[in-house]
Scaffold this motif. Structure first.
Motif, PDB file in Angstrom:
ATOM      1  N   ALA A  68       0.822  -1.209   0.000  1.00  0.00           N
ATOM      2  CA  ALA A  68       0.000   0.000   0.000  1.00  0.00           C
ATOM      3  C   ALA A  68       0.855   1.258   0.000  1.00  0.00           C
ATOM      4  O   ALA A  68       0.469   2.282  -0.569  1.00  0.00           O
ATOM      5  N   ALA A  69       2.036   1.186   0.635  1.00  0.00           N
ATOM      6  CA  ALA A  69       2.912   2.358   0.696  1.00  0.00           C
ATOM      7  C   ALA A  69       3.592   2.629  -0.637  1.00  0.00           C
ATOM      8  O   ALA A  69       3.766   3.782  -1.037  1.00  0.00           O
ATOM      9  N   VAL A  70       3.976   1.584  -1.339  1.00  0.00           N
ATOM     10  CA  VAL A  70       4.707   1.754  -2.598  1.00  0.00           C
ATOM     11  C   VAL A  70       3.783   2.194  -3.725  1.00  0.00           C
ATOM     12  O   VAL A  70       4.138   3.039  -4.551  1.00  0.00           O
ATOM     13  N   PRO A  89      -6.730   3.201  -4.479  1.00  0.00           N
ATOM     14  CA  PRO A  89      -6.942   4.148  -3.372  1.00  0.00           C
ATOM     15  C   PRO A  89      -5.725   4.371  -2.503  1.00  0.00           C
ATOM     16  O   PRO A  89      -5.866   4.863  -1.383  1.00  0.00           O
ATOM     17  N   TYR A  90      -4.523   3.995  -2.965  1.00  0.00           N
ATOM     18  CA  TYR A  90      -3.343   4.046  -2.097  1.00  0.00           C
ATOM     19  C   TYR A  90      -2.643   5.404  -2.131  1.00  0.00           C
ATOM     20  O   TYR A  90      -2.183   5.903  -1.110  1.00  0.00           O
ATOM     21  N   GLY A  91      -2.513   6.005  -3.314  1.00  0.00           N
ATOM     22  CA  GLY A  91      -1.713   7.206  -3.497  1.00  0.00           C
ATOM     23  C   GLY A  91      -2.379   8.450  -2.929  1.00  0.00           C
ATOM     24  O   GLY A  91      -3.351   8.348  -2.173  1.00  0.00           O
ATOM     25  N   PRO A  92      -1.860   9.630  -3.335  1.00  0.00           N
ATOM     26  CA  PRO A  92      -0.816   9.837  -4.338  1.00  0.00           C
ATOM     27  C   PRO A  92       0.602   9.679  -3.818  1.00  0.00           C
ATOM     28  O   PRO A  92       1.542   9.577  -4.600  1.00  0.00           O
ATOM     29  N   ALA A  93       0.798   9.692  -2.499  1.00  0.00           N
ATOM     30  CA  ALA A  93       2.144   9.486  -1.970  1.00  0.00           C
ATOM     31  C   ALA A  93       2.537   8.029  -2.154  1.00  0.00           C
ATOM     32  O   ALA A  93       1.691   7.134  -2.137  1.00  0.00           O
ATOM     33  N   TRP A 152      -8.708   8.268   9.483  1.00  0.00           N
ATOM     34  CA  TRP A 152      -7.814   9.122  10.263  1.00  0.00           C
ATOM     35  C   TRP A 152      -6.484   9.312   9.540  1.00  0.00           C
ATOM     36  O   TRP A 152      -5.928  10.423   9.531  1.00  0.00           O
ATOM     37  N   ALA A 153      -5.958   8.249   8.931  1.00  0.00           N
ATOM     38  CA  ALA A 153      -4.715   8.373   8.162  1.00  0.00           C
ATOM     39  C   ALA A 153      -4.902   9.342   6.998  1.00  0.00           C
ATOM     40  O   ALA A 153      -4.002  10.129   6.671  1.00  0.00           O
ATOM     41  N   ARG A 154      -6.077   9.305   6.379  1.00  0.00           N
ATOM     42  CA  ARG A 154      -6.368  10.238   5.292  1.00  0.00           C
ATOM     43  C   ARG A 154      -6.434  11.672   5.834  1.00  0.00           C
ATOM     44  O   ARG A 154      -5.924  12.609   5.210  1.00  0.00           O
ATOM     45  N   ARG A 179      -5.899 -14.367  -3.375  1.00  0.00           N
ATOM     46  CA  ARG A 179      -5.111 -13.679  -2.365  1.00  0.00           C
ATOM     47  C   ARG A 179      -5.540 -12.226  -2.349  1.00  0.00           C
ATOM     48  O   ARG A 179      -5.925 -11.673  -3.379  1.00  0.00           O
ATOM     49  N   HIS A 180      -5.466 -11.635  -1.176  1.00  0.00           N
ATOM     50  CA  HIS A 180      -5.981 -10.275  -1.048  1.00  0.00           C
ATOM     51  C   HIS A 180      -5.205  -9.531   0.018  1.00  0.00           C
ATOM     52  O   HIS A 180      -4.488 -10.121   0.834  1.00  0.00           O
ATOM     53  N   MET A 181      -5.340  -8.239   0.020  1.00  0.00           N
ATOM     54  CA  MET A 181      -4.749  -7.403   1.047  1.00  0.00           C
ATOM     55  C   MET A 181      -5.755  -7.177   2.168  1.00  0.00           C
ATOM     56  O   MET A 181      -6.959  -7.097   1.900  1.00  0.00           O
ATOM     57  N   PRO A 182      -5.304  -7.078   3.404  1.00  0.00           N
ATOM     58  CA  PRO A 182      -6.231  -6.788   4.493  1.00  0.00           C
ATOM     59  C   PRO A 182      -6.965  -5.471   4.242  1.00  0.00           C
ATOM     60  O   PRO A 182      -6.367  -4.491   3.820  1.00  0.00           O
ATOM     61  N   HIS A 183      -8.260  -5.461   4.482  1.00  0.00           N
ATOM     62  CA  HIS A 183      -9.146  -4.304   4.421  1.00  0.00           C
ATOM     63  C   HIS A 183      -9.085  -3.535   3.103  1.00  0.00           C
ATOM     64  O   HIS A 183      -9.419  -2.361   3.051  1.00  0.00           O
ATOM     65  N   HIS A 184      -8.637  -4.167   2.023  1.00  0.00           N
ATOM     66  CA  HIS A 184      -8.735  -3.567   0.692  1.00  0.00           C
ATOM     67  C   HIS A 184      -9.461  -4.579  -0.186  1.00  0.00           C
ATOM     68  O   HIS A 184      -8.856  -5.527  -0.700  1.00  0.00           O
TER      69      HIS A 184
END
Length: 341
Positions: free
Chosen positions: A119-121, A126-130, A227-229, A306-311
């Motif tokens: 998610a960071a890379v 919905p991950y970006g723009p950073a 909250w992170a958003r 396979r999936h990512m948690p909460h995505h």
């Protein structure tokens, strides 16, 4: 006066009289530093608050990320069990931007680290723009952060790992400050804050009633991501001179190193172990259909996902007969939100 052993009285040195308590305390205040006194009273962690550290120079975005786990001091309802969830995140030290987050109901593992890293890379919605590939990542000496799988993933990205000494949170102050802010700004405002879970065998009806009043794990996850958003887009840390983290990120002209999303599918490590079949509606997961153009002509094929948690907007579909990763990947499928008969 007789002295034991027959030693002459004049040979025994005279000792100073025992000082009064006020004299002793004056000596302590005079001869010990504030840090030494704090260590005697509360331990070495309290002493660190009185130490002086040189401030690291502010560099550029994606030069260094810091990562950590934090356990939320509150209870959430995870499929009927009251648990204390964990949050794993990465934060860019130059711009204070949270680049990736993963939330787990149980103790975090290398899987949650890899999910947060993916998610960071990624910089796509919905991950970006950073995002992008960091030059360095600071970690503590946790076994999960230093596992072969995590180090291999970071090495494949060309990211250096700075393994900090144990019990040195001051050396990764950006993520430690994020943990403190999350506790004060987020966790403290949620239901179940500072409650203690009980073992299942000692639970009473009152505990079951309490579970109905707590957030569900999915609701807690939504709160954390919101909250992170907010942190990235509205919060204005003093060190950023009135800018939000994402404004500081966008104002930094440093070129970004990015990786294609297709190259990161192996970081989607969660697998419920079930074998599913492709149907004319795609593959069914958690009450929704997931489809991809590549599925044409393959209805009836057995697959695993396979999936990512909460995505839950996308999944990776893999062959059922081969473990993945490595190998066995078919293609990505996206959630079909259209009407189903």
């Amino acid at each position: 006066m007789a002295v034991p052993g027959g030693v002459p009285v004049e040979a025994v040195p005279l000792l100073d009289p025992e000082p009064s308590l006020s004299t002793f305390l004056r000596a302590v205040r005079r001869d010990l530093t504030a840090g030494e006194r704090a260590a005697l009273a509360h331990g070495p962690e309290a002493a660190r608050a009185h130490d002086v550290f040189a401030r690291r120079p502010r560099l550029w975005r994606n030069h260094t990320w810091e990562t950590d786990h934090v356990q939320a001091p509150l209870l959430v309802d995870a499929e009927g069990d009251l648990v204390r969830p964990w949050v794993t995140w990465f934060i860019d030290t130059a711009t204070k931007t949270i680049t990736g987050t993963a939330v787990t109901p149980g103790y975090p593992s290398r899987a949650s680290i890899l999910a947060a890293l993916r998610a960071a890379v990624l910089r796509t919605d919905p991950y970006g723009p950073a995002g992008g590939v960091p030059e360095h990542v600071r970690v503590d000496r946790g076994k999960d952060f230093l596992s072969r799988t995590v180090l291999g993933a970071l090495g494949a990205l060309g990211t250096g790992v700075e393994d900090l000494p144990a019990y040195s949170p001051h050396l990764k102050g950006t993520v430690e400050n994020l943990n403190r802010c999350a506790d004060r700004m987020l966790f403290a405002a949620l239901p179940g804050y500072n409650l203690t879970p009980r073992p299942r065998r000692t639970r009473k009806k009152a505990d079951q009633d309490a579970a109905s009043r707590q957030l569900a794990f999915e609701e807690f996850t939504t709160e954390v991501l919101d909250w992170a958003r907010w942190w990235n887009t509205e919060h204005r840390p003093a060190s950023l001179a009135g800018r939000t983290p994402i404004e500081a990120w966008n104002a930094d002209p440093t070129p970004l190193s990015e990786v294609a999303e297709s190259a990161l599918w192996g970081l989607m490590l969660e697998d419920d172990g079930r074998v599913r079949k492709l149907t004319s509606h795609g593959v069914r997961w958690r009450g929704r259909d997931y489809i991809g153009a590549w599925m044409a002509g393959q209805a009836g094929r057995s697959v695993r996902i396979r999936h990512m948690p909460h995505h839950n907007h996308e999944i990776e579909v893999c062959e059922s007969s081969r473990p993945a990763p490595p190998g066995g990947r078919l293609r990505r499928a996206v959630r079909n939100d259209g009407w189903r008969r």
